[in-house]
Enzyme design. Structure first.
Site, PDB file in Angstrom:
ATOM      1  CD  GLN A  19      64.275  16.406  35.839  1.00 30.62           C
ATOM      2  OE1 GLN A  19      65.329  16.159  36.368  1.00 30.62           O
ATOM      3  NE2 GLN A  19      63.974  17.074  35.018  1.00 30.62           N
TER       4      GLN A  19
ATOM      5  NE  ARG B 108      61.566  22.915  24.333  1.00 30.44           N
ATOM      6  CZ  ARG B 108      61.464  24.147  24.400  1.00 30.44           C
ATOM      7  NH1 ARG B 108      61.651  25.557  24.910  1.00 30.44           N
ATOM      8  NH2 ARG B 108      59.867  23.852  24.583  1.00 30.44           N
TER       9      ARG B 108
ATOM     10  NE  ARG C 247      67.344  26.708  35.391  1.00 29.92           N
ATOM     11  CZ  ARG C 247      67.159  26.710  36.524  1.00 29.92           C
ATOM     12  NH1 ARG C 247      68.227  26.895  37.470  1.00 29.92           N
ATOM     13  NH2 ARG C 247      66.090  27.764  37.616  1.00 29.92           N
TER      14      ARG C 247
ATOM     15  CG  PHE D 273      69.382  21.362  37.801  1.00 30.77           C
ATOM     16  CD1 PHE D 273      69.008  22.459  37.665  1.00 30.77           C
ATOM     17  CD2 PHE D 273      70.762  20.567  38.612  1.00 30.77           C
ATOM     18  CE1 PHE D 273      69.097  23.113  39.053  1.00 30.77           C
ATOM     19  CE2 PHE D 273      70.669  21.459  39.894  1.00 30.77           C
ATOM     20  CZ  PHE D 273      69.885  22.450  39.983  1.00 30.77           C
TER      21      PHE D 273
ATOM     22  CD  GLU E 286      63.198  15.129  29.917  1.00 29.11           C
ATOM     23  OE1 GLU E 286      61.577  15.104  29.136  1.00 29.11           O
ATOM     24  OE2 GLU E 286      63.093  16.830  30.854  1.00 29.11           O
TER      25      GLU E 286
ATOM     26  CB  ALA F  83      58.845  21.887  28.906  1.00 25.53           C
TER      27      ALA F  83
ATOM     28  CD  GLU G  24      63.263  24.293  30.490  1.00 27.54           C
ATOM     29  OE1 GLU G  24      63.975  22.934  30.017  1.00 27.54           O
ATOM     30  OE2 GLU G  24      61.824  24.366  29.367  1.00 27.54           O
TER      31      GLU G  24
END
Length: 784
Positions: free
Chosen positions: A214, A327, A359, A245, A249, A528, A730
């Site tokens: 990703q 987050r 996610r 998902f 990343e 994100a 998400e």
């Protein structure tokens, strides 16, 4: 490959087909079915390509005493074995804080930790050679749970604090006060395509890496770092992933780096792909969380003050825990206003896989804490949980500031709740379920409504940027490239629709090319939920620049004002003249008009101070409401989702068909996280649930019998996003919290009332234990 198309249901007359707002298929839809969509393992292998395999730790924690690869190297067909000592550059691949070597120098940190790697002529030979590498390790004590790490104050990063107001005196002054906690489990990404990379040495020492990632720019940067090369000497590419998902990343980086190191050592191409067992054993998961709260509230259940501890099991290294934890804190309010609030975040170091993006990126775990707390308040007061949720919503004088000091604007949830309550026939069903439960001693039903307010943008502000490259050829066809990656979520088709809309041409005229760091530099991860927001706007800017040049050329060529040049229906009108888009492109090429453009976009009006944890980290919020009905068997703990009603906010949809798929899929994945997908490690830190035989994801049989999903109509984004759309990847996952709340409701009904404790995932065992504990509590007896 050409974009798969079909006429849009909303199209009429000669209008160009497949523009923004039409529900056309995913660009690879047909290829997914007939096998035409190629993945990295499908690419033709370069000449003399080798195959890699990992040597992994059998210990949860230990000191490496020796690594002997002599037996492996003596096997015919084995070309290379690498350890940390063979890394020519810097042995560091952390995406955040330092502390994650590509291969360990001294310590192994979890069962599955890659220690070395082998390259051989065949996959089977590479596997046997890896087993022949002898590793001697001195075992050391290991920490395996978040509670152990929390007690030992063992962190991967300094603790975080997010605060507004003065919660200590406000808690003391509150009419009522409660303490509680919940544990929320992790989740394996279980992408269909496991981690894979193909590294190809190029001339002058350069390296080309096809990676299922990703974040191609991170793969490029880290491969360059471990090889001791400039980033310009490394090209990372990906056309599509078989799911991501969040698991690709940062986690794709180590696979790409090891493949590149093997290729560098052997001087030949190397493909490294993990089988399912190794993928689950080696890679990180969604972070398990422990959330504890001390909350003050009034007699109606309105929160007055909150002090919440939010502890994430980070695993062995920082990875993306700083962003995930940040987050989680910024979503511990979900949609509710806290007059005084203190949120304390801890990234706990354990000897498990390095947990990573998934996610929602911490948002779901933060929301679970607040929803469990609201549920506890309501049931303690004997009030309807829905009523308590509604009185705590943002809105009203002085009730619009989040714990991170961002003003909540354009809050759509109150009217969305009213709409769903009516469309789901909530009040009548609530009465019917209460009557059913009164008459049925074994099967109990539950009903619950939950809401989502999810912030859109990266908390790390520098990531909110994107680039795109648009090329118009003289026949009117268009080639599109951008920094986003396609993992099945439909990003490529959406960005192509944006370009088609700008030029007013059919989507079939827009071709897509693999994401490449050689075309778009310094890209942000596709994460994100911001992929379409960022890359779509960059592509729109590029296409509009070309369109402006074409309009100026057409005006001069046909001797009309630029205002009289109109792009429509695959043609361009210039006063009384009308030519095809391709014809105009040909004329412009002959006139030496530039028909290519690089577009760049950065999200405006956002800022965030990670030290004070205050600012405006989110450009806007996406909203959603779900009502879920379940039934549980109180003898076995088994349960079924009976009906789900969803209303979700996507602004002005770029592609309603793709968005609907994201809403449905996200919800089911969230339901799996909260009910089915249990990760189990033994006392030695070995993951026991490392294959489909032991780790269960939702299947078609787990779908609600009655599944009603609607997109909020006529609600364009108030902020200036690409064609006023909103992110969708998400937020729908968190709507599945309604299923967990409905199970809590059913457990309470089975025990005759009370306040259930139901950790997630709510497996049948946990449901039975929760019923038993609540019955014992109400009977005034303690469980042994």
């Amino acid at each position: 490959m050409n974009v798969a198309t079909r006429p849009a249901s909303t199209a009429s007359g000669p209008k160009h087909q497949g523009g923004v707002g039409t529900g056309i298929p995913h660009d690879s839809a047909y290829g997914h079915v007939d096998g035409g969509a190629t993945y990295i393992d499908d690419l033709p292998a370069p000449a003399r390509c080798l195959h890699g395999h990992l040597v992994i730790s059998r210990w949860a924690r230990g000191r490496i005493k020796s690594i002997d690869a002599s037996k492996a190297l003596a096997m015919p067909g084995v070309a290379a074995v690498i350890t940390a000592a063979d890394i020519p550059g810097e042995n560091e691949i952390s995406p955040s804080l330092p502390g994650e070597p590509c291969l360990p120098n001294e310590f192994v940190e979890y069962v599955g930790h890659p220690i070395a790697a082998v390259a051989a002529e065949t996959p089977e030979l590479a596997r046997r050679a890896a087993a022949a590498v002898q590793v001697e390790v001195e075992p050391l004590p290991a920490v395996l749970t978040v509670r152990e790490a929390l007690a030992a104050e063992q962190w991967v990063l300094p603790p975080m604090l997010m605060q507004r107001g003065d919660p200590t005196p406000a808690l003391a002054a509150a009419p009522r006060r409660l303490q509680g906690e919940i544990e929320v489990g992790g989740q394996d990404h279980f992408y269909l395509e496991t981690q894979v990379a193909l590294a190809i040495p190029k001339e002058y020492g350069d390296m080309e890496v096809w990676s299922s990632t990703q974040h191609p720019s991170e793969v490029q940067a880290m491969v360059a770092r471990v090889l001791g090369l400039p980033q310009a000497a490394v090209t990372a590419l990906v056309r599509r992933m078989g799911g991501g998902f969040g698991g690709k990343e940062s986690q794709a980086t180590i696979i790409a780096c090891i493949a590149a190191l093997l290729a560098h050592r052997a001087g030949r191409a190397v493909k490294l792909r993990l089988d399912r067992d190794d993928d689950m054993t080696v890679t990180g998961k969604r972070h398990p969380f422990l959330l504890r709260w001390d909350v003050g509230f009034d007699d109606e259940g309105r929160v007055q003050a909150l002090d919440m501890l939010i502890a994430a099991n980070a695993g062995w290294s920082p990875d993306l825990t700083p962003g995930v934890l940040s987050r989680a804190l910024s979503h511990a309010d979900n949609a509710y206003f806290y007059p005084h609030v203190r949120l304390r975040g801890y990234g706990c170091k354990s000897n498990l896989q390095s947990n990573t993006a998934f996610r929602g990126f911490g948002g779901p775990q933060g929301m679970m804490g607040c929803e469990a707390m609201i549920e506890q308040i309501a049931r303690t007061l004997g009030r309807d949980p829905l009523a308590v949720r509604r009185i705590n919503l943002y809105g009203g004088a002085g009730r619009d500031l989040t714990p991170y000091h961002q003003q909540v604007r354009h809050f759509r949830l109150p009217r969305m709740i009213d709409s769903v309550l009516e469309s789901s026939d909530y009040a009548r069903r609530r009465r019917a379920i209460d009557a059913f439960n009164a008459d049925n001693p074994v099967i109990k039903k539950g009903l619950a409504l939950s809401v989502v307010k999810f912030g859109i943008s990266f908390n790390k502000i520098d990531l909110n940027q994107a680039g795109a490259l648009v090329l118009v050829y003289e026949d009117g066809s268009v080639l599109l490239n951008h920094g986003g990656t396609e993992m099945g979520q439909g990003l490529f088709i959406k960005v192509a629709q944006v370009v088609a809309e700008v030029f007013a041409i059919d989507i079939s005229q827009v071709r897509l090319s693999p994401t490449s760091t050689a075309k778009i530099p310094n890209t942000s991860p596709t994460a994100a939920s911001a992929g379409a927001d960022l890359n779509g706007m960059a592509a729109k800017i590029a296409a509009e620049a070309i369109k402006a040049r074409l309009a100026a050329f057409a005006a001069a060529h046909f001797e009309v004002a630029e205002a009289d040049v109109v792009f429509e229906d695959n043609h361009v009108r210039a006063g009384n003249h009308k030519v095809g888009f391709g014809e105009l492109a040909h004329k412009a090429k002959l006139a030496r008009v530039k028909l290519s453009e690089s577009g760049y976009y950065r999200t405006p009006d956002i800022h965030y101070d990670p030290k004070t944890m205050t600012g405006r980290p989110f450009f806007y919020y996406s909203h959603g409401v779900a009502v879920s009905e379940v039934a549980i068997d109180t003898l076995t703990g088994e349960w079924k989702p009976l009906r789900v009603d969803i209303l979700h906010d996507v602004g002005s949809s770029l592609n309603p068909a793709v968005d609907m798929g994201q809403i449905e899929g996200g919800f089911i994945q969230g339901m799996g996280w909260l009910t089915l997908e249990e990760l189990v490690w033994n006392a030695e830190g070995r993951l026991l649930t490392h294959a489909p035989s032991t780790y269960k994801i939702p299947s078609g049989r787990d779908m609600p019998k009655d599944f009603r999903v609607e997109i909020l109509a006529d609600s364009p984004n108030e902020e200036a996003t690409v064609f006023r759309s909103k992110a969708v990847g998400e937020p729908p996952l968190m709507l599945a919290i309604s299923v967990w709340l409905a199970l809590v409701d059913a457990v309470a009904a089975a025990a005759g009332g009370g306040v259930p404790r139901l950790d997630a995932p709510a497996t049948p065992e946990r449901i039975l234990n929760s019923i038993a504990a609540l019955r014992a509590q109400r009977a005034g007896t303690a469980r042994p």
